[in-house]
Motif scaffolding. Structure first.
Motif, PDB file in Angstrom:
ATOM      1  N   ILE A 175       0.860  -1.198   0.000  1.00  0.00           N
ATOM      2  CA  ILE A 175       0.000   0.000   0.000  1.00  0.00           C
ATOM      3  C   ILE A 175       0.893   1.245   0.000  1.00  0.00           C
ATOM      4  O   ILE A 175       1.758   1.376   0.860  1.00  0.00           O
ATOM      5  CB  ILE A 175      -0.910   0.032   1.261  1.00  0.00           C
ATOM      6  N   ILE A 176       0.637   2.162  -0.929  1.00  0.00           N
ATOM      7  CA  ILE A 176       1.442   3.390  -1.078  1.00  0.00           C
ATOM      8  C   ILE A 176       2.932   3.138  -0.849  1.00  0.00           C
ATOM      9  O   ILE A 176       3.496   3.466   0.197  1.00  0.00           O
ATOM     10  CB  ILE A 176       0.960   4.555  -0.179  1.00  0.00           C
ATOM     11  N   GLY A 177       3.563   2.597  -1.837  1.00  0.00           N
ATOM     12  CA  GLY A 177       5.009   2.365  -1.801  1.00  0.00           C
ATOM     13  C   GLY A 177       5.635   2.923  -3.063  1.00  0.00           C
ATOM     14  O   GLY A 177       5.093   3.849  -3.673  1.00  0.00           O
ATOM     15  N   PRO A 178       6.746   2.358  -3.461  1.00  0.00           N
ATOM     16  CA  PRO A 178       7.488   2.888  -4.620  1.00  0.00           C
ATOM     17  C   PRO A 178       6.722   2.836  -5.941  1.00  0.00           C
ATOM     18  O   PRO A 178       6.901   3.719  -6.793  1.00  0.00           O
ATOM     19  CB  PRO A 178       8.739   2.005  -4.677  1.00  0.00           C
ATOM     20  N   GLU A 179       5.865   1.831  -6.136  1.00  0.00           N
ATOM     21  CA  GLU A 179       5.127   1.737  -7.410  1.00  0.00           C
ATOM     22  C   GLU A 179       4.113   2.873  -7.518  1.00  0.00           C
ATOM     23  O   GLU A 179       3.950   3.480  -8.580  1.00  0.00           O
ATOM     24  CB  GLU A 179       4.401   0.386  -7.532  1.00  0.00           C
ATOM     25  N   VAL A 180       3.398   3.144  -6.424  1.00  0.00           N
ATOM     26  CA  VAL A 180       2.409   4.233  -6.436  1.00  0.00           C
ATOM     27  C   VAL A 180       3.122   5.563  -6.671  1.00  0.00           C
ATOM     28  O   VAL A 180       2.693   6.376  -7.496  1.00  0.00           O
ATOM     29  CB  VAL A 180       1.595   4.268  -5.119  1.00  0.00           C
ATOM     30  N   LYS A 181       4.227   5.765  -5.975  1.00  0.00           N
ATOM     31  CA  LYS A 181       4.972   7.016  -6.123  1.00  0.00           C
ATOM     32  C   LYS A 181       5.438   7.189  -7.577  1.00  0.00           C
ATOM     33  O   LYS A 181       5.281   8.261  -8.166  1.00  0.00           O
ATOM     34  CB  LYS A 181       6.169   7.003  -5.174  1.00  0.00           C
ATOM     35  N   ALA A 182       5.976   6.133  -8.159  1.00  0.00           N
ATOM     36  CA  ALA A 182       6.462   6.219  -9.542  1.00  0.00           C
ATOM     37  C   ALA A 182       5.298   6.458 -10.503  1.00  0.00           C
ATOM     38  O   ALA A 182       5.401   7.279 -11.428  1.00  0.00           O
ATOM     39  CB  ALA A 182       7.199   4.933  -9.908  1.00  0.00           C
ATOM     40  N   PHE A 183       4.196   5.766 -10.268  1.00  0.00           N
ATOM     41  CA  PHE A 183       3.025   5.943 -11.148  1.00  0.00           C
ATOM     42  C   PHE A 183       2.486   7.367 -11.036  1.00  0.00           C
ATOM     43  O   PHE A 183       2.126   7.987 -12.046  1.00  0.00           O
ATOM     44  CB  PHE A 183       1.947   4.913 -10.785  1.00  0.00           C
ATOM     45  N   ALA A 226       3.622  13.722 -15.162  1.00  0.00           N
ATOM     46  CA  ALA A 226       4.405  14.105 -16.344  1.00  0.00           C
ATOM     47  C   ALA A 226       3.569  13.941 -17.610  1.00  0.00           C
ATOM     48  O   ALA A 226       3.620  14.788 -18.511  1.00  0.00           O
ATOM     49  CB  ALA A 226       5.667  13.245 -16.425  1.00  0.00           C
ATOM     50  N   TYR A 227       2.784  12.866 -17.680  1.00  0.00           N
ATOM     51  CA  TYR A 227       1.951  12.607 -18.861  1.00  0.00           C
ATOM     52  C   TYR A 227       0.929  13.731 -19.065  1.00  0.00           C
ATOM     53  O   TYR A 227       0.726  14.210 -20.178  1.00  0.00           O
ATOM     54  CB  TYR A 227       1.243  11.253 -18.700  1.00  0.00           C
ATOM     55  N   ILE A 228       0.287  14.138 -17.963  1.00  0.00           N
ATOM     56  CA  ILE A 228      -0.741  15.184 -18.067  1.00  0.00           C
ATOM     57  C   ILE A 228      -0.097  16.573 -18.150  1.00  0.00           C
ATOM     58  O   ILE A 228      -0.666  17.487 -18.731  1.00  0.00           O
ATOM     59  CB  ILE A 228      -1.704  15.138 -16.840  1.00  0.00           C
ATOM     60  N   LEU A 247      -4.468   3.939  -3.447  1.00  0.00           N
ATOM     61  CA  LEU A 247      -4.193   3.092  -4.596  1.00  0.00           C
ATOM     62  C   LEU A 247      -3.191   2.060  -4.105  1.00  0.00           C
ATOM     63  O   LEU A 247      -2.270   2.397  -3.373  1.00  0.00           O
ATOM     64  CB  LEU A 247      -3.574   3.954  -5.697  1.00  0.00           C
ATOM     65  N   ASP A 248      -3.380   0.791  -4.479  1.00  0.00           N
ATOM     66  CA  ASP A 248      -2.405  -0.170  -3.963  1.00  0.00           C
ATOM     67  C   ASP A 248      -1.287  -0.440  -4.953  1.00  0.00           C
ATOM     68  O   ASP A 248      -1.366  -0.108  -6.136  1.00  0.00           O
ATOM     69  CB  ASP A 248      -3.083  -1.430  -3.410  1.00  0.00           C
ATOM     70  N   GLU A 249      -0.235  -1.007  -4.433  1.00  0.00           N
ATOM     71  CA  GLU A 249       0.999  -1.198  -5.208  1.00  0.00           C
ATOM     72  C   GLU A 249       0.792  -2.083  -6.427  1.00  0.00           C
ATOM     73  O   GLU A 249       1.352  -1.836  -7.489  1.00  0.00           O
ATOM     74  CB  GLU A 249       2.085  -1.798  -4.307  1.00  0.00           C
ATOM     75  N   LEU A 250      -0.016  -3.142  -6.258  1.00  0.00           N
ATOM     76  CA  LEU A 250      -0.255  -4.047  -7.392  1.00  0.00           C
ATOM     77  C   LEU A 250      -0.893  -3.294  -8.558  1.00  0.00           C
ATOM     78  O   LEU A 250      -0.452  -3.421  -9.695  1.00  0.00           O
ATOM     79  CB  LEU A 250      -1.191  -5.186  -6.958  1.00  0.00           C
ATOM     80  N   GLN A 251      -1.944  -2.509  -8.250  1.00  0.00           N
ATOM     81  CA  GLN A 251      -2.612  -1.758  -9.330  1.00  0.00           C
ATOM     82  C   GLN A 251      -1.648  -0.768  -9.960  1.00  0.00           C
ATOM     83  O   GLN A 251      -1.588  -0.632 -11.182  1.00  0.00           O
ATOM     84  CB  GLN A 251      -3.857  -1.044  -8.808  1.00  0.00           C
ATOM     85  N   ARG A 299       1.300   1.202 -14.508  1.00  0.00           N
ATOM     86  CA  ARG A 299       2.515   1.810 -15.084  1.00  0.00           C
ATOM     87  C   ARG A 299       2.816   1.182 -16.442  1.00  0.00           C
ATOM     88  O   ARG A 299       3.231   1.865 -17.372  1.00  0.00           O
ATOM     89  CB  ARG A 299       3.703   1.614 -14.151  1.00  0.00           C
ATOM     90  N   ILE A 300       2.614  -0.115 -16.532  1.00  0.00           N
ATOM     91  CA  ILE A 300       2.855  -0.803 -17.817  1.00  0.00           C
ATOM     92  C   ILE A 300       1.830  -0.339 -18.850  1.00  0.00           C
ATOM     93  O   ILE A 300       2.170  -0.015 -19.990  1.00  0.00           O
ATOM     94  CB  ILE A 300       2.776  -2.320 -17.620  1.00  0.00           C
ATOM     95  N   LYS A 301       0.576  -0.259 -18.422  1.00  0.00           N
ATOM     96  CA  LYS A 301      -0.468   0.110 -19.377  1.00  0.00           C
ATOM     97  C   LYS A 301      -0.350   1.571 -19.826  1.00  0.00           C
ATOM     98  O   LYS A 301      -0.669   1.890 -20.969  1.00  0.00           O
ATOM     99  CB  LYS A 301      -1.854  -0.180 -18.779  1.00  0.00           C
ATOM    100  N   LEU A 302       0.126   2.436 -18.935  1.00  0.00           N
ATOM    101  CA  LEU A 302       0.275   3.860 -19.302  1.00  0.00           C
ATOM    102  C   LEU A 302       1.185   4.014 -20.517  1.00  0.00           C
ATOM    103  O   LEU A 302       0.951   4.865 -21.377  1.00  0.00           O
ATOM    104  CB  LEU A 302       0.825   4.654 -18.105  1.00  0.00           C
TER     105      LEU A 302
END
Ligand SMILES: *Cc1c(COP(=O)(O)O)cnc(C)c1O
Length: 370
Positions: free
Chosen positions: A34-42, A48-50, A232-236, A241-244
């Protein structure tokens, strides 16, 4: 008989399966969920995308709306102007906060809020406007921001259906004071479960939303607000991130398929989607209008083709909003559209031959009526 679904999420997984499995594996082995490095990176990647300063991951698109409105100070006694032709969550979150949604009719071509009717609904209680970029087509943000500026209103873009859409060459999400996205599996950028995000350039608003999503606490166990458990959880995040990375190509594929439908449906007695000038419509849904909608949908169903009504009851006529006092005829365009619009199958992997078959089936329906 061949079946054509409205949307085929498995077809999309087939194109990215290895990356998704690797991401799931990485998160499971990380021990951080829950709220870890994946969420932060996403969050950084979406910002940046928006092209905005802040992106805050939350549990779903509905919470994104509610936390943004809450952080903006919307509460009891306030009025929030929005469209009746949207998913219920847009107005539901206003009501959840004790404020009142005020519905303004929509433009018959774009199905978005009719900007010429907004001013007449503004009074001293009006605090915000929520335009919805419905079906992936941006609302008229220039006009909405001009009205908001005149009256000092907060503008929250409900962009749940429009990640990657553009208004005058700029990706939507940074045009209002804040915008919200949903990562519900069926959205253009959909996860494998629930997820949502708020984006904004406003430092103070972002700070509050980050606190609200963790029970109003900062630091942990020190509570300055009554907040929510909405993360948002890390798995999602890892899968999103891949789908973006594929989103622009997927949106382009949707646009190509929509253009093929437009072309093939030219001389068929249905109304194809209007594409407003200076806007990039990403066709979250391909919505057509037909006089004999229900009959036509039944005909498609009998030939294995799925379709869906978006939305059958405009929000001002929902049972739960009876107390607001609207009656049939008050918002005639939204009511008219709710009786005529429906979505045809559209997703990036939809084969061209399926589109041709769908259009031929529609042609046969009208030929049979002559
Ligand atoms: C999907 C959607 C939402 C809600 O998002 P969830 O993630 O399902 O909570 C809000 N507004 C609009 C316009 C939507 O399409």
């Amino acid at each position: 008989m061949k079946k054509i679904p409205l949307l085929d999420l498995k077809a999309q997984l087939d194109t990215i399966r290895e990356d998704i499995y690797a991401a799931v594996h990485r998160v499971l082995e990380s021990g951080h969920y829950i709220i870890g490095p994946e969420v932060k990176a996403f969050e950084e990647e979406v910002a940046a995308y928006i092209g905005v300063k802040h992106a805050i991951g939350v549990a779903n698109g509905t919470d994104a709306l509610q936390l943004a409105l809450h952080a903006a100070g919307i509460g009891p006694g306030d009025e929030v102007i929005t469209t009746p032709f949207t998913f219920f969550a847009t107005a539901e979150t206003v009501s959840q906060l004790g404020a009142v949604p005020v519905f303004v009719d929509v433009d018959p071509k774009t199905c978005n809020i009719d900007v010429d009717q907004i001013r007449s609904k503004i009074n001293e209680r009006t605090k915000a406007i929520i335009p919805v970029h419905i079906f992936g087509q941006p609302a008229n943000m220039d006009e909405i921001m001009a009205i908001a500026k005149e009256h000092g209103l907060f503008v929250l873009e409900d962009a749940a259906q429009a990640m990657g859409s553009e208004f005058k060459g700029v990706r939507i999400g940074g045009l209002g004071h804040a915008a919200t996205f949903s990562f519900f599996p069926t959205k253009n950028l959909g996860g494998y479960g629930d997820g949502g995000m708020v984006v904004t350039n406003d430092d103070e608003l972002a700070r509050k939303i980050r606190i609200l999503r963790v029970h109003g606490s900062n630091p942990k166990y020190y509570h300055s607000m009554i907040g929510y458990n909405s993360r948002l959880d890390e798995l999602q995040a890892a899968m999103l991130r891949i789908k973006l990375r594929h989103l622009d190509a997927w949106n382009d594929a949707r646009r190509e398929k929509a253009a093929l439908y437009d072309e093939l449906l030219k001389d068929v007695p249905v109304v194809t989607p209007h594409h407003a000038e200076n806007r990039k419509h990403i066709y979250h849904l391909y919505i057509i209008q037909a006089e004999e909608r229900d009959e036509l949908m039944e005909h498609l169903k009998q030939h294995g083709i799925a379709s869906g009504v978006y939305y059958p009851v405009p929000l001002h006529l929902q049972e739960v909003y009876k107390e607001l006092g609207y009656k049939e005829g008050d918002l005639p365009v939204a009511e008219y559209l709710s009786k005529r619009t429906f979505a045809l199958p559209l997703y990036p992997e939809l084969p061209e031959e399926d589109i041709r078959f769908i259009v031929q089936t529609i042609r046969d329906f009208y030929a049979g009526k002559q």
